[in-house]
Every structure is written in C-alpha cells, then in structure tokens.
Design a protein around this motif. Sequence first.
Motif, PDB file in Angstrom:
ATOM      1  N   PHE A 290     -23.304  -2.566 -41.049  1.00  0.00           N
ATOM      2  CA  PHE A 290     -22.729  -3.542 -41.982  1.00  0.00           C
ATOM      3  C   PHE A 290     -22.409  -2.796 -43.274  1.00  0.00           C
ATOM      4  O   PHE A 290     -23.318  -2.405 -44.013  1.00  0.00           O
ATOM      5  CB  PHE A 290     -23.719  -4.681 -42.246  1.00  0.00           C
TER       6      PHE A 290
ATOM      7  N   LEU B 293     -29.780  -4.267 -52.309  1.00  0.00           N
ATOM      8  CA  LEU B 293     -29.144  -4.754 -51.071  1.00  0.00           C
ATOM      9  C   LEU B 293     -30.177  -4.859 -49.954  1.00  0.00           C
ATOM     10  O   LEU B 293     -30.279  -5.898 -49.279  1.00  0.00           O
ATOM     11  CB  LEU B 293     -28.014  -3.821 -50.656  1.00  0.00           C
TER      12      LEU B 293
ATOM     13  N   ASP C 143     -23.863  -0.148 -48.932  1.00  0.00           N
ATOM     14  CA  ASP C 143     -22.798  -0.306 -49.919  1.00  0.00           C
ATOM     15  C   ASP C 143     -22.254   1.104 -50.121  1.00  0.00           C
ATOM     16  O   ASP C 143     -22.851   1.917 -50.828  1.00  0.00           O
ATOM     17  CB  ASP C 143     -23.370  -0.890 -51.216  1.00  0.00           C
TER      18      ASP C 143
ATOM     19  N   ASP D  24     -30.912   1.829 -44.852  1.00  0.00           N
ATOM     20  CA  ASP D  24     -29.872   1.861 -45.878  1.00  0.00           C
ATOM     21  C   ASP D  24     -29.768   3.304 -46.359  1.00  0.00           C
ATOM     22  O   ASP D  24     -30.656   3.792 -47.059  1.00  0.00           O
ATOM     23  CB  ASP D  24     -30.224   0.934 -47.044  1.00  0.00           C
TER      24      ASP D  24
ATOM     25  N   LEU E  22     -20.328  -2.419 -46.982  1.00  0.00           N
ATOM     26  CA  LEU E  22     -19.486  -2.895 -48.074  1.00  0.00           C
ATOM     27  C   LEU E  22     -18.515  -1.760 -48.359  1.00  0.00           C
ATOM     28  O   LEU E  22     -18.928  -0.651 -48.715  1.00  0.00           O
ATOM     29  CB  LEU E  22     -20.332  -3.238 -49.301  1.00  0.00           C
TER      30      LEU E  22
ATOM     31  N   ILE F  97     -17.912  -4.759 -40.268  1.00  0.00           N
ATOM     32  CA  ILE F  97     -19.009  -4.754 -39.297  1.00  0.00           C
ATOM     33  C   ILE F  97     -18.565  -3.972 -38.065  1.00  0.00           C
ATOM     34  O   ILE F  97     -17.569  -4.334 -37.425  1.00  0.00           O
ATOM     35  CB  ILE F  97     -19.430  -6.180 -38.897  1.00  0.00           C
TER      36      ILE F  97
ATOM     37  N   ILE G  70     -27.277  -0.914 -42.996  1.00  0.00           N
ATOM     38  CA  ILE G  70     -26.598  -1.667 -44.044  1.00  0.00           C
ATOM     39  C   ILE G  70     -26.309  -0.693 -45.175  1.00  0.00           C
ATOM     40  O   ILE G  70     -27.158   0.135 -45.507  1.00  0.00           O
ATOM     41  CB  ILE G  70     -27.410  -2.880 -44.543  1.00  0.00           C
TER      42      ILE G  70
ATOM     43  N   THR H 287     -25.740  -3.333 -55.981  1.00  0.00           N
ATOM     44  CA  THR H 287     -25.026  -4.319 -55.173  1.00  0.00           C
ATOM     45  C   THR H 287     -25.416  -5.722 -55.639  1.00  0.00           C
ATOM     46  O   THR H 287     -26.595  -6.076 -55.609  1.00  0.00           O
ATOM     47  CB  THR H 287     -25.386  -4.166 -53.683  1.00  0.00           C
TER      48      THR H 287
ATOM     49  N   VAL I 271     -24.188 -10.182 -46.619  1.00  0.00           N
ATOM     50  CA  VAL I 271     -24.568  -9.186 -45.615  1.00  0.00           C
ATOM     51  C   VAL I 271     -25.755  -9.695 -44.805  1.00  0.00           C
ATOM     52  O   VAL I 271     -25.776  -9.592 -43.573  1.00  0.00           O
ATOM     53  CB  VAL I 271     -24.889  -7.829 -46.277  1.00  0.00           C
TER      54      VAL I 271
ATOM     55  N   VAL J 184     -31.703  -8.406 -48.129  1.00  0.00           N
ATOM     56  CA  VAL J 184     -31.678  -8.653 -46.690  1.00  0.00           C
ATOM     57  C   VAL J 184     -33.086  -8.867 -46.155  1.00  0.00           C
ATOM     58  O   VAL J 184     -33.340  -9.789 -45.365  1.00  0.00           O
ATOM     59  CB  VAL J 184     -30.980  -7.486 -45.954  1.00  0.00           C
TER      60      VAL J 184
ATOM     61  N   VAL K 204     -26.070 -10.119 -40.745  1.00  0.00           N
ATOM     62  CA  VAL K 204     -27.149  -9.469 -39.982  1.00  0.00           C
ATOM     63  C   VAL K 204     -27.866 -10.510 -39.137  1.00  0.00           C
ATOM     64  O   VAL K 204     -28.128 -10.309 -37.941  1.00  0.00           O
ATOM     65  CB  VAL K 204     -28.147  -8.763 -40.923  1.00  0.00           C
TER      66      VAL K 204
ATOM     67  N   ILE L   2     -16.260  -6.572 -46.352  1.00  0.00           N
ATOM     68  CA  ILE L   2     -17.370  -6.263 -45.444  1.00  0.00           C
ATOM     69  C   ILE L   2     -16.780  -5.821 -44.115  1.00  0.00           C
ATOM     70  O   ILE L   2     -15.928  -6.504 -43.540  1.00  0.00           O
ATOM     71  CB  ILE L   2     -18.288  -7.487 -45.238  1.00  0.00           C
TER      72      ILE L   2
END
Length: 313
Positions: free
Chosen positions: A219, A114, A174, A106, A221, A267, A172, A77, A85, A118, A89, A265
């Motif tokens: 969240f 990613l 991707d 994740d 992608l 959410i 979160i 990512t 992202v 964050v 958040v 994105i």
Amino acid sequence: MEKFEQIFKYVNEYAEKLVEANGLDYLEALLQTLEDTLDGTFEWQVEGANKEDMRKAIQIAILKGMRKSAQPNHQMTPDTLGLLVAHFVEQCFEHRLQHGPIAVVDPALGTGNLLFTVMNALNGNVEATGVEVDDLLIRLAAATGDLIEQPVTLFRQDALEKLLVDPVDAVICDLPVGYYPNEEVALDFELCASEGMSYAHHLFIEQSMNYTKDGGFAFFLIPANLFESEQAKQLHKFIKGHAWIQAVIQLPENLFASKAHEKSILILQKHSEHLKAPREVLLAKVPNMSNREALAMFFEKVSMWREGNDQKR
C-alpha cells in the motif's frame, strides 16, 4: 478540550521548558519529553485517554517541531491518509485477520505516524517492523510506540540496502520522493536508471516487492504523477512482471498544499501461483472528506469491489 489536546498541552509545556533551559531544538526536546515520560521523570494524567489520543497528541507536537525544523526529511503522513490506508489494509485482509495478526513493514518509517495509525485502527492485529535511516525520527517513533503500547521492531538503516526482515503480508509506505544518492546500491535494482540517478520512490517500490510474501499486498502513498515521469515506462514493466495493480485511488486535491504535492494510493499485490489477476482494478477518487454521504458511497464501492474480486484459481 479534547483528551488529545490536554495531553498535547502537558507535553508541549514540558518540551518548551527544555528548549528554553537547554537550548535544544524543539524535536529534540520533544524526544526528551517522551523519554522522560517513559522513565517516570515527567508525569501527566488525562483520565480516560486512549492510544489514539496519545498518538494524536504526539503527532501535533511533532508537526509543531517540523515546522520549526530546517530538515527537509522531517515530514509526516497526515492522519486522513493514514486512516484511508488502514481501511484498505482492512479490506484486503478482511478474512485473513480473522485468523490472527498480519506481518507489516514500513520501510520509510519516519516518526511512525502512518504505521501507528494503521496499528491502532487494526487494534492489535499487526506484527510491525519499521525501517528509518534518520536517528532522531526513529527515536521519536520508538518512544511513541512505547507510550501507545504498540510493539514494533525498528531498524535504523538505509531501507534500500539488505534488510534483516522476513517477508511480510503487507508493506505500507509513504514513498520518499526524489533521486537516490547511493548509485552503487541502486545498481542492484531492476529499476536502476539506465542513465543518471535513479528515483528513490521507484527503488522503494521494488524493495517492497522483495520483502512481500507471494500474494501479499503493498500500500503506497505515491506522487499523483508517478506514471508520467521519464522513467515511468521502466516502472510499468517492473510492476507488470512482479505484481498485479489492485487499485489506484486519487486523493482529494484539498488535502495538499499545491498540485505538485498531490498524492494517490497505489495498491499492488505480488504475483502468486495460487492466485489469478484481479477481475477489476479499482480506479476511484476519494470525495471531499467533509461530504459524509459521498464518502459513505465511496467506501461502499470499495467493499463491493473487494467482494467481487475473488482471485482463487
């Protein structure tokens, strides 16, 4: 030369020597380089370098290795998307973060870029877990986490099977895009396709909801055409039954190599009896990242949206 470029120079030179001496794949040599750094076999010094400098240097080295690799699942990512992202958040947990860290998972960790983006952006306010099935990628993530001093609990497994993860405040991800090969596991999901193979990206959305606390956020992608596929109706129904759509953010086309690779994105907020649906779903497009004025206006719009979205009953 920037500090992260200096770190990359040291790391890359050492990895290239390992490639030449031992016939290793570059990513394997990079992993050995990071592990040798951790145990003191390999040392480098860049005065004033911080966690972000280290993360960026490792990211560049991993990207170099991925370009050389034939593995289709070796993808990362990009920073730009990770920072966006992280911003969302932070917006969604602005008040919660004042009282301590949030739990984040994740489920498609990859090399961790990613998640670590964050974590660095939220500066110690994240208790993190990552799940990844690929042995090389999760070992790269583990070494990176140790080097940038970001503690993360890692599980090497298929993230669509049962997880040893407590419900979290935020997911979160991707989303891995494509068909999921294990049809037996897919049968346990509401989003299992009625005919043929199920979409892995749909199943990841459902699994994420399974491990999100009531009122928590996810969240994602997502592929820009997520809601246009032949299984989109089933996905809509699932989301409506389990979560509120908080935002759909279209990303600039110039961030992607082709239209087929474009992402947005998404959410989601998991339903909670203590909360009500958001007053307004944020539907927006991120402007060209080089246009600072337009970008500032976009972030101002996001802030106003969050301030006006009181969900208390």
